[in-house]
Enzyme design. Structure first.
Site, PDB file in Angstrom:
ATOM      1  N   ASP A   1      -0.028 -12.085   6.351  1.00 57.83           N
ATOM      2  CA  ASP A   1      -1.438 -12.032   6.001  1.00 57.83           C
ATOM      3  C   ASP A   1      -2.219 -12.822   7.055  1.00 57.83           C
ATOM      4  O   ASP A   1      -1.774 -13.886   7.495  1.00 57.83           O
ATOM      5  CB  ASP A   1      -1.617 -12.651   4.618  1.00 57.83           C
ATOM      6  CG  ASP A   1      -3.072 -12.837   4.256  1.00 57.83           C
ATOM      7  OD1 ASP A   1      -3.711 -11.838   3.917  1.00 57.83           O
ATOM      8  OD2 ASP A   1      -3.578 -13.979   4.342  1.00 57.83           O
ATOM      9  N   ALA A   2      -3.357 -12.297   7.474  1.00 60.63           N
ATOM     10  CA  ALA A   2      -4.083 -12.908   8.586  1.00 60.63           C
ATOM     11  C   ALA A   2      -4.484 -14.355   8.296  1.00 60.63           C
ATOM     12  O   ALA A   2      -4.373 -15.221   9.161  1.00 60.63           O
ATOM     13  CB  ALA A   2      -5.322 -12.071   8.905  1.00 60.63           C
TER      14      ALA A   2
ATOM     15  N   ASP B   1      -9.215  -5.372  12.980  1.00 61.49           N
ATOM     16  CA  ASP B   1      -9.223  -3.962  12.577  1.00 61.49           C
ATOM     17  C   ASP B   1      -8.676  -3.854  11.152  1.00 61.49           C
ATOM     18  O   ASP B   1      -7.664  -3.217  10.907  1.00 61.49           O
ATOM     19  CB  ASP B   1      -8.361  -3.159  13.566  1.00 61.49           C
ATOM     20  CG  ASP B   1      -8.532  -1.652  13.387  1.00 61.49           C
ATOM     21  OD1 ASP B   1      -9.496  -1.237  12.711  1.00 61.49           O
ATOM     22  OD2 ASP B   1      -7.690  -0.897  13.901  1.00 61.49           O
TER      23      ASP B   1
ATOM     24  N   HIS C   1     -10.452   4.150  18.840  1.00 61.53           N
ATOM     25  CA  HIS C   1      -9.745   3.016  19.445  1.00 61.53           C
ATOM     26  C   HIS C   1     -10.278   2.652  20.827  1.00 61.53           C
ATOM     27  O   HIS C   1     -10.254   1.477  21.193  1.00 61.53           O
ATOM     28  CB  HIS C   1      -8.232   3.285  19.453  1.00 61.53           C
ATOM     29  CG  HIS C   1      -7.668   3.277  18.052  1.00 61.53           C
ATOM     30  ND1 HIS C   1      -7.378   4.432  17.354  1.00 61.53           N
ATOM     31  CD2 HIS C   1      -7.410   2.252  17.205  1.00 61.53           C
ATOM     32  CE1 HIS C   1      -6.945   4.115  16.151  1.00 61.53           C
ATOM     33  NE2 HIS C   1      -6.946   2.806  16.028  1.00 61.53           N
TER      34      HIS C   1
ATOM     35  N   ASP D   1      -0.008  -7.909  11.371  1.00 62.86           N
ATOM     36  CA  ASP D   1      -0.283  -6.911  10.328  1.00 62.86           C
ATOM     37  C   ASP D   1       0.542  -7.281   9.105  1.00 62.86           C
ATOM     38  O   ASP D   1       1.711  -7.630   9.204  1.00 62.86           O
ATOM     39  CB  ASP D   1       0.068  -5.508  10.814  1.00 62.86           C
ATOM     40  CG  ASP D   1      -0.447  -4.439   9.849  1.00 62.86           C
ATOM     41  OD1 ASP D   1      -1.419  -3.741  10.203  1.00 62.86           O
ATOM     42  OD2 ASP D   1       0.105  -4.312   8.736  1.00 62.86           O
TER      43      ASP D   1
ATOM     44  N   GLN E   1       0.831  -1.204   0.000  1.00 70.84           N
ATOM     45  CA  GLN E   1       0.000   0.000   0.000  1.00 70.84           C
ATOM     46  C   GLN E   1       0.867   1.257   0.000  1.00 70.84           C
ATOM     47  O   GLN E   1       2.065   1.204   0.214  1.00 70.84           O
ATOM     48  CB  GLN E   1      -0.916   0.013   1.229  1.00 70.84           C
ATOM     49  CG  GLN E   1      -0.164  -0.147   2.548  1.00 70.84           C
ATOM     50  CD  GLN E   1      -1.044  -0.649   3.667  1.00 70.84           C
ATOM     51  OE1 GLN E   1      -2.251  -0.639   3.570  1.00 70.84           O
ATOM     52  NE2 GLN E   1      -0.433  -1.092   4.754  1.00 70.84           N
TER      53      GLN E   1
ATOM     54  N   ASP F   1      -0.781   0.387  13.359  1.00 66.66           N
ATOM     55  CA  ASP F   1      -0.425   1.675  13.965  1.00 66.66           C
ATOM     56  C   ASP F   1      -0.223   1.563  15.474  1.00 66.66           C
ATOM     57  O   ASP F   1       0.229   2.510  16.117  1.00 66.66           O
ATOM     58  CB  ASP F   1      -1.483   2.733  13.629  1.00 66.66           C
ATOM     59  CG  ASP F   1      -2.888   2.270  13.977  1.00 66.66           C
ATOM     60  OD1 ASP F   1      -3.044   1.476  14.931  1.00 66.66           O
ATOM     61  OD2 ASP F   1      -3.847   2.709  13.288  1.00 66.66           O
TER      62      ASP F   1
END
Lengths: 504, 545
Positions: A347-348, A365, A269, A313, A239, A293
């Protein structure tokens, strides 16, 4: 120069004006199609405005009584300036003006009017040198051939090889060059001609600079898409990460989508983490999916009972940024460097294939389901994997876009969680000023009946406001929707439909 | 239909910059595409697959005589789906003394697959429709393999969703852009539109129709279809004739149906029987709790996944690959076969009590010394696997599982990355299929076996570049496989005329099991036949033991 040569040169300038004029028109039409969509409408209105502006220009020519040659050259230079800069100007204006159609049609009208002015002026300039019927025949022949040339050059050469911005600068230079040449024919030597030459060469230099710097201009326009100062911009393999600053406000954008504003991210959050985790007094291990983040992790670390936080992440560049940049570690409380926290870049789905750990609380999230790849992370198949990784009595919370803008999308996530085996789902929402109305869903196998024990130091949630998050007014209330599965991707289809409607 | 450019929100949704980014990408893409056309191939690759030298030695009987002999209870010839199904079934029943002989280095037959650093990918068959009511054996298998995880209140099977073809499944490149679905929709005039929907309604009616004998008009397995002469008459004419007769003349519709026939049979509507053509549309009637009828099961490696699952219970020592059978003799008590072991470069003789011939019938006839049967047609195919460093750009519908170019001589391509739950973010493998049906099978086969790798690369890229001008520069590797004899093509009069008498199921102790006995090359046919051959062999061994 003899008369024949000068006549030819002037007729040649008709050819150049016609070619350039049509190129500007095509450029405007293409830009409008790309930026506004619906190419039929854009081309049709651009052509209409351009042709009617030419008519207006022709009509205006009757008010010019003197110094036709002087005006003819000046108009040439002006077409070069306006037309040549039009593509760059439109791109630069697009992100900053509220109504893009005003400058779009304004520019097209101006170019059309100037081109419309030129032909009658030229007819008048040549009327004494060529017989009238020949004059009309030749001028219009060159005019239409020029149009044909432009219409062929544009799709075959200009767009693929030069791009829109550079094509427009190139044709601007051509206009100016022809203007300079015709000034030598039409205007006697003297201060007037010198003035025209000087301004012409200045223009030529400016357009050339634009031509060379067009790459940088485009980059600058990208920057100006963010009204704030760009602090950091990087393309990771996954990204484009852009961090902007405006006074005390820090903002993170991924692929141009706002992820948080430091001014109100605590609302998002706190709402993401506490309504679930504050009802799990025994929670020891927490998993965060996405959320590179570290802001959700910051909230999770408020619970002393939690002794292990795993953050998965995809993007290593993201987590590195939020582990190392002082500005950002101050914001997330240096959460990603906390000894209880382990960061995995994967990757999840891939991570779940080998995961054997179980968790008391899972935070999903992820970015909104705006394409089919992201859609897979909201399917029954994925939620079933999450469910099987929960400790007995554990819970999952999912960020689910805006229930106000994308009502079906929001309730589709709810249906999907139910179909994935979660017996209890508790949808809730709150207002985040930089996002608007935003929604989350808490999912578990048993009702979460433990009292809400919020940690201290929160800025939004209190024992009184938290329960009100679960109330849905009629305009965001449940709607009948289908379950989102790998083999139907309903969520992506709802999301596309609803956000598209919201924008147009 | 999902538009490629997603207008979005100023918050989490995609925002307006996408149009500008798209503009840049389109401009750059066009420039590269332009330059790419004339560039020499920058990718690697080869023709892979069937061991042609061994095949030709077999054909020319250029093999040494047997120098040793073995005895086994059962020998299975052929490690395709039918052979593996038989081997699995015998292994699960506890039979130990079984040998499976496979000519190629790998088992799997038409369901063979490959794997590289980017993805597993098919070399042939790549999906299985949800099995319908008649396909008991296959439904049982899927339950055993965990593809079916349970049943809902209406007793409909619940399929494991990662194996159902993910959405979006199919798209068609037509009039310069991709539309969702394979049924043509863009640019049809009202008359054509009406014909398409009338045709689909007709097929739907056939799907629900039963014959005078009460059996479904079109079933899988084929032999469970109705024997009503009114229906079997459809096997006497070609699909094209039937469409003429019924007034289905619209060109886009005929192109679509022609594509479907070539996809399933390797031959177009003017070569396959109307019964077979309609069977394609009307025989798929499986239901599911969590998917609509017409859904399919698929895996990155296609039906290679099923082949691997069938192989799992078979003891490793039972499968002998690289073995070419060149002699078969049998009587009522047993069979004797001569087989060449390519690795050891020597031949041996194997005696057995029962033999399962899970090989195409033309091969059996050749080995057994019988003349060729002129009714058996197996058109040649080519398959290419393209490893890409990035996914190609698309106008319209984004990349799907099955991607077809309208009016092309190829059948388009399947994206191996589609079913992956953890796809590589950029790279993927596309599997391109093309039946070589422009000439008669023998001529096409002779030409295909002469062609070199660069010929197949050009053929593939010339076809796909119509939809993807940017494809060439994204290719890292391109492997090609040529199937000299692909699937059996059901010409008129084969399925319900020649087949039942000529393609026997048993001759003494030889039990036949291959999808060509059904006239339609489907996993369900091969599996069911393999299973039943194993049943019959088991029976025989029990009674003679």
């Amino acid at each position: 120069m003899n008369d024949r040569a000068s006549r030819l040169l002037l007729l040649g300038s008709v050819f150049v004006i016609a070619t350039c004029g049509l190129v500007y028109e095509l450029i405007a039409g293409t830009i409008a199609s790309y930026l506004l969509g619906d190419s039929v409408t854009q081309f049709s209105t651009v052509i209409g405005v351009y042709l009617s502006a030419m008519g207006a220009g022709s009509w205006l020519s009757k008010f010019i009584d003197r110094r036709e040659g002087w005006i003819f050259v000046q108009v040439q230079l002006l077409i070069g300036l306006v037309g040549g800069g039009s593509a760059a100007l439109l791109f630069l204006l697009f992100p900053v003006v509220s109504s893009f159609r005003v400058p779009l049609y304004g520019l097209i009208f101006l170019v059309g009017m100037l081109v419309g002015l030129e032909i009658p002026l030229l007819l008048r300039l040549l009327k004494d040198r060529i017989e009238f019927k020949d004059l009309v025949a030749r001028v219009f022949t060159f005019d239409y051939i020029g149009a044909l040339l432009a219409s062929l050059l544009f799709p075959l050469v200009l767009v693929p090889h030069l791009g829109l911005v550079r094509s427009s600068f190139l044709f601007g230079m051509l206009n100016v060059a022809v203007g300079l040449m015709s000034s030598r024919l039409l205007i006697p030597p003297g201060p007037q001609r010198r003035l025209l030459s000087v301004s012409g060469f200045l223009l030529l230099g400016g357009l050339l600079a634009g031509f060379i710097a067009s790459e940088r201009l485009m980059a600058w326009s990208e920057r100006s898409a963010y009204t704030d100062t760009v602090l950091y911009a990087k393309s990771s393999p996954y990204q484009r990460i852009v961090l902007t600053r405006n006074g005390a406000d820090l903002r993170l954008h991924l692929n141009g989508n706002l992820q948080f504003s430091a001014r109100d991210e605590y609302r998002y959050h706190e709402a993401l983490v506490h309504p679930g985790l504050a009802r799990l007094p025994e929670a020891r291990s927490v998993l965060v999916l996405g959320g590179g983040d570290g802001l959700a992790v910051r909230e999770i670390l408020r619970y002393p009972s939690v002794d292990r936080v795993t953050l998965v992440d995809l993007d290593g560049d993201m987590t590195r940024l939020f582990r190392t940049q002082p500005l950002l570690t101050r914001l997330n409380g240096d959460s990603l460097n906390h000894p209880k926290v382990s960061v995995v870049n994967a990757d999840a789905f891939t991570w779940y294939a080998t995961n054997r750990q179980r968790f008391d609380f899972v935070v999903a999230d992820f970015p909104d389901p705006s394409n089919f790849s992201l859609g897979k992370l909201y399917t029954t198949t994925f939620f079933q994997r999450v469910r099987s990784s929960l400790e007995p009595g554990g819970a999952l919370v999912v960020q689910c876009t805006s229930p106000y803008v994308a009502r079906k999308t929001f309730w589709c996530v709810n249906q999907t969680l139910r179909a994935s085996g979660f017996n209890r789902t508790a949808p809730y929402h709150l207002y985040v000023p930089s996002f608007g109305e935003w929604g989350f869903i808490l999912a578990s196998d048993q009702p979460m009946e433990a009292p809400l024990r919020l940690p201290t130091g929160l800025r939004y949630l209190t024992g009184t406001t938290a329960p009100s998050l679960f109330e849905f007014p009629p305009d965001m209330d449940a709607v009948p929707v289908e379950v989102h599965r790998l083999n139907n991707q309903m969520l992506v289809r709802y999301f596309e439909e609803e956000w598209a409607q919201y924008v147009h | 239909m999902i538009p490629p450019l997603q207008p979005g929100s100023p918050t989490h949704g995609p925002r307006r910059t996408t149009r500008r980014e798209f503009l840049g990408a389109a401009t750059v893409g066009a420039a590269f595409g332009w330059a790419g056309c004339n560039a020499a191939p920058r990718f690697t690759g080869a023709i892979v697959g069937p061991d042609r030298a061994l095949g030709h030695r077999l054909r020319d009987r250029d093999l040494p005589p047997p120098e040793s002999s073995e005895r086994h209870d059962v020998v299975i010839l052929g490690g395709g789906i039918a052979g593996l199904a038989a081997a699995r079934s015998l292994a699960l029943r506890g039979l130990r003394d079984v040998v499976l002989l496979e000519l190629e280095p790998e088992t799997g037959g038409n369901s063979r697959s490959g794997i590289n650093a980017v993805s597993a990918h098919p070399w042939g068959a790549h999906y299985l429709p949800l099995p319908g009511a008649q396909a008991n054996e296959v439904r049982q298998l899927l339950a055993e393999l965990g593809v079916v995880t349970g049943f809902d209140a209406q007793a409909r099977p619940i399929y494991r969703e990662e194996y159902l073809c993910h959405d979006p499944a199919e798209r068609l490149f037509v009039h310069g852009r991709w539309q969702e679905g394979l049924i043509p929709q863009l640019g049809l005039d009202p008359g054509e539109r009406d014909q398409v929907s009338a045709f689909l309604q007709r097929m739907e009616a056939f799907r629900h129709q039963s014959g005078a004998d009460g059996r479904p008009a079109f079933a899988i397995p084929v032999d469970r279809s109705s024997q009503d002469p009114m229906l079997l008459d459809l096997d006497r004419i070609t699909m094209a004739r039937w469409m003429d007769r019924e007034g289905f003349q619209a060109a886009p519709l005929r192109r679509y149906v022609n594509y479907c026939c070539r996809d399933d049979f390797g031959a177009g509507i003017d070569r396959v029987s109307a019964w077979a053509g309609i069977h394609y549309f009307a025989a798929r009637s499986g239901v599911a709790a969590n998917a609509p009828t017409h859904s399919v099961l698929t895996w990155p490696e296609g039906n290679g996944w099923l082949a691997a699952r069938l192989r799992e219970p078979v003891p490793a020592g039972q499968i002998r690959s690289g073995h070419a059978v060149f002699g078969i003799r049998h009587d009522d008590r047993g069979a004797e076969i001569d087989v060449f072991d390519a690795a050891k470069n020597r031949s041996l003789r194997i005696e057995c009590r029962a033999l399962i011939a899970a090989i195409p019938r033309f091969v059996y006839r050749r080995v057994h010394g019988l003349p060729p049967d002129p009714h058996l047609h197996y058109p040649p195919w080519m398959v290419a696997n393209l490893t890409l460093d990035s996914r190609p750009e698309s106008r319209g519908m984004p990349l799907c599982w099955d991607n077809v170019i309208d009016g092309s001589d190829g059948l388009g391509y399947v994206d191996a990355g589609h079913q992956s739950l953890f796809p590589h973010p950029r790279r993927t493998v596309l599997t391109y299929y093309r039946p070589l049906d422009s000439a008669d099978p023998a001529t096409a086969r002779a030409e295909a076996l002469k062609a070199d790798w660069s010929h197949w690369c050009d053929l593939t890229l010339d076809d796909l570049s119509v939809a993807h001008p940017d494809l060439r520069r994204r290719i890292e590797h391109l492997d090609v496989q040529v199937w000299g004899h692909g699937m059996i093509a059901p010409a008129p009069g084969f399925i319900w005329g020649h087949r039942p008498a000529a393609l026997t199921q048993r001759e003494g102790v030889v039990y036949f099991a291959h999808s060509d006995m059904s006239g339609i090359s489907l996993f369900e046919e091969a599996y069911t036949r393999g299973l039943h051959a194993a049943d019959a062999v088991f029976q025989q061994l029990q009674t003679t033991a």
